[in-house]
Design a protein around this motif. Structure first.
Motif, mmCIF file in Angstrom:
data_model
loop_
_atom_site.group_PDB
_atom_site.id
_atom_site.type_symbol
_atom_site.label_atom_id
_atom_site.label_comp_id
_atom_site.label_asym_id
_atom_site.label_seq_id
_atom_site.Cartn_x
_atom_site.Cartn_y
_atom_site.Cartn_z
ATOM 1 N N ILE A 1 20.386 15.978 33.233
ATOM 2 C CA ILE A 1 21.408 16.863 33.377
ATOM 3 C C ILE A 1 22.628 16.034 33.084
ATOM 4 O O ILE A 1 23.833 16.595 32.379
ATOM 5 N N LYS A 2 23.119 14.667 32.783
ATOM 6 C CA LYS A 2 23.842 13.702 32.168
ATOM 7 C C LYS A 2 23.884 13.972 31.201
ATOM 8 O O LYS A 2 25.498 14.092 30.042
ATOM 9 N N GLU A 3 22.922 13.469 30.177
ATOM 10 C CA GLU A 3 22.857 14.048 28.785
ATOM 11 C C GLU A 3 23.225 15.369 28.273
ATOM 12 O O GLU A 3 24.116 15.674 27.723
ATOM 13 N N VAL A 4 22.865 16.403 28.683
ATOM 14 C CA VAL A 4 23.350 17.573 28.424
ATOM 15 C C VAL A 4 24.736 18.104 30.022
ATOM 16 O O VAL A 4 26.049 18.320 28.698
ATOM 17 N N LEU A 5 25.236 17.265 30.273
ATOM 18 C CA LEU A 5 26.887 17.548 31.025
ATOM 19 C C LEU A 5 27.527 17.173 29.428
ATOM 20 O O LEU A 5 28.616 16.998 28.840
ATOM 21 N N ARG A 6 27.007 15.696 28.741
ATOM 22 C CA ARG A 6 27.678 15.114 28.045
ATOM 23 C C ARG A 6 27.986 15.391 26.652
ATOM 24 O O ARG A 6 29.004 15.627 26.354
ATOM 25 N N ILE A 7 27.058 16.119 26.284
ATOM 26 C CA ILE A 7 27.720 17.445 25.113
ATOM 27 C C ILE A 7 28.186 18.918 25.823
ATOM 28 O O ILE A 7 28.551 19.368 24.881
ATOM 29 N N LEU A 8 28.127 18.796 26.756
ATOM 30 C CA LEU A 8 29.291 20.456 26.982
ATOM 31 C C LEU A 8 30.903 19.847 27.214
ATOM 32 O O LEU A 8 31.077 18.812 27.706
ATOM 33 N N LYS A 9 31.252 20.772 26.159
ATOM 34 C CA LYS A 9 32.659 21.203 25.983
ATOM 35 C C LYS A 9 33.888 20.532 27.943
ATOM 36 O O LYS A 9 33.337 21.175 28.392
ATOM 37 N N PRO A 10 34.773 20.236 27.381
ATOM 38 C CA PRO A 10 35.366 20.179 28.538
ATOM 39 C C PRO A 10 35.102 22.342 29.021
ATOM 40 O O PRO A 10 35.465 23.088 28.517
ATOM 41 N N ASN A 11 35.039 22.633 30.442
ATOM 42 C CA ASN A 11 35.672 23.543 30.869
ATOM 43 C C ASN A 11 33.749 24.383 30.460
ATOM 44 O O ASN A 11 33.903 25.562 30.802
ATOM 45 N N GLY A 12 33.338 23.615 30.071
ATOM 46 C CA GLY A 12 31.721 25.088 29.852
ATOM 47 C C GLY A 12 30.879 24.890 30.938
ATOM 48 O O GLY A 12 31.736 23.874 32.423
ATOM 49 N N ILE B 1 18.594 13.008 22.419
ATOM 50 C CA ILE B 1 19.804 14.284 22.593
ATOM 51 C C ILE B 1 20.638 13.014 21.717
ATOM 52 O O ILE B 1 21.731 13.879 21.858
ATOM 53 N N SER B 2 20.536 11.836 21.676
ATOM 54 C CA SER B 2 21.930 11.174 21.645
ATOM 55 C C SER B 2 22.539 11.763 19.858
ATOM 56 O O SER B 2 24.169 11.581 19.588
ATOM 57 N N HIS B 3 21.458 12.234 19.211
ATOM 58 C CA HIS B 3 22.408 12.728 17.807
ATOM 59 C C HIS B 3 23.603 13.688 17.856
ATOM 60 O O HIS B 3 23.897 13.933 17.141
ATOM 61 N N ILE B 4 23.599 14.448 18.971
ATOM 62 C CA ILE B 4 24.141 15.378 19.637
ATOM 63 C C ILE B 4 25.135 15.058 20.038
ATOM 64 O O ILE B 4 26.352 14.366 20.956
ATOM 65 N N PRO B 5 26.786 15.342 19.029
ATOM 66 C CA PRO B 5 27.715 15.009 19.828
ATOM 67 C C PRO B 5 27.855 14.948 21.201
ATOM 68 O O PRO B 5 27.715 16.001 21.581
ATOM 69 N N ASP B 6 29.004 14.693 21.439
ATOM 70 C CA ASP B 6 29.923 15.172 23.036
ATOM 71 C C ASP B 6 30.833 15.644 22.425
ATOM 72 O O ASP B 6 31.110 16.535 21.385
ATOM 73 N N ASN B 7 31.113 16.585 23.853
ATOM 74 C CA ASN B 7 32.006 18.009 23.445
ATOM 75 C C ASN B 7 30.904 18.850 22.335
ATOM 76 O O ASN B 7 32.289 19.420 21.780
ATOM 77 N N ASP C 1 16.303 25.745 15.915
ATOM 78 C CA ASP C 1 17.951 24.572 15.362
ATOM 79 C C ASP C 1 17.420 23.063 15.292
ATOM 80 O O ASP C 1 18.171 22.535 14.519
ATOM 81 N N ILE C 2 17.582 22.719 16.955
ATOM 82 C CA ILE C 2 17.448 21.176 17.547
ATOM 83 C C ILE C 2 15.845 21.001 17.144
ATOM 84 O O ILE C 2 15.755 21.871 18.405
ATOM 85 N N CYS C 3 15.166 20.404 16.816
ATOM 86 C CA CYS C 3 13.666 20.770 16.943
ATOM 87 C C CYS C 3 13.962 18.800 18.020
ATOM 88 O O CYS C 3 14.009 17.622 16.893
ATOM 89 N N ALA C 4 14.080 18.486 19.234
ATOM 90 C CA ALA C 4 14.382 17.259 19.600
ATOM 91 C C ALA C 4 13.595 16.858 20.859
ATOM 92 O O ALA C 4 13.174 17.904 22.333
ATOM 93 N N ASP C 5 13.441 16.472 21.724
ATOM 94 C CA ASP C 5 12.943 15.888 23.204
ATOM 95 C C ASP C 5 14.107 15.823 23.986
ATOM 96 O O ASP C 5 15.407 14.654 23.509
ATOM 97 N N ILE C 6 14.142 16.070 25.140
ATOM 98 C CA ILE C 6 15.316 16.655 25.387
ATOM 99 C C ILE C 6 15.968 15.189 26.297
ATOM 100 O O ILE C 6 16.915 14.795 26.304
ATOM 101 N N PHE C 7 14.873 13.671 26.265
ATOM 102 C CA PHE C 7 15.439 12.673 26.742
ATOM 103 C C PHE C 7 16.043 11.721 24.826
ATOM 104 O O PHE C 7 16.577 10.287 25.417
#
Length: 150
Positions: free
Chosen positions: A60-71, A31-37, A23-29
Motif C-alpha cells: 500500500i505504501k509503495e502504491v501511495l508513493r507512485i500516486l500523484k497528490p489528490n490521486g 516497483i522502485s523504478h516507478i517514479p514518485d507521483n 506496460d510494466i512487467c514487475a513484481d509488486i514488491f
C-alpha cells in the motif's frame, strides 16, 4: 477502459506475468523504478489478497508513493464476510460467477483460483490473506495510512 468511473484515464498496466503484455512487467514488491507521483489513479483487482498479510502495508505504501497528490487508489478484493456466507451454505464448489480465468466458487474466493493455480503450476494465485472493511480499517490505523475504506 472497462472500469466504471475510470474512462477518462490512460491505462498503464503492471503485471508479474509477461504473457499478458503489461506496460510494466514487475513484481509488486519491486516497483522502485516507478517514479514518485507517477499516476493519478492506481487500480488493483484481486491482487492484494495474494500477498501475505504482514506485507500488505508495504505494498500500500509503495502504491501511495507512485500516486500523484489528490490521486486515488481502488483495491478490489473478495469480501470475506460474503465468502463466509457462501462457505456456511456448504456448497463451496458451486460456481458463484464466471471469470476470464474460469469459474469461481467460494473455495476459490477463499484460497485462490484452483483452475489457474493448476493450469499454470503457479502459487501466485494462492490467496495469502483476506479482507473485510474492518481489516482494511485496522491496517490503515496500525500503519498510519491515510486511506478511506468504502
Amino acid at each position: 477502459m472497462y472500469i466504471d468511473g475510470l474512462e477518462d484515464y490512460r491505462e498503464i498496466t503492471l503485471d508479474i506475468y509477461n504473457q499478458f503484455n503489461p506496460d510494466i512487467c514487475a513484481d509488486i514488491f519491486n516497483i522502485s523504478h516507478i517514479p514518485d507521483n507517477f499516476v493519478d489513479c492506481a487500480y488493483s483487482s484481486h491482487m492484494i489478497e495474494h500477498i501475505h498479510y504482514f506485507k500488505v502495508p508495504t505494498v500500500i505504501k509503495e502504491v501511495l508513493r507512485i500516486l500523484k497528490p489528490n490521486g486515488f487508489v481502488r483495491f478490489i478484493t473478495p469480501n470475506m464476510k460474503t465468502v463466509a456466507v457462501r462457505l456456511a451454505s456448504g456448497n463451496i464448489l458451486d460456481t458463484v460467477y464466471e471469470s476470464p480465468g474460469g469459474p469461481i466458487s467460494a473455495m476459490d474466493m477463499l484460497y485462490g483460483s484452483r483452475y489457474h493455480t493448476h493450469r499454470h503450476s503457479s502459487d501466485f494465485m494462492v490467496h495469502k490473506c483476506g479482507f473485510t472493511k474492518e481489516v482494511w480499517n485496522d491496517i490503515a490505523q496500525k500503519h498510519d495510512l491515510n486511506i478511506e475504506v468504502k
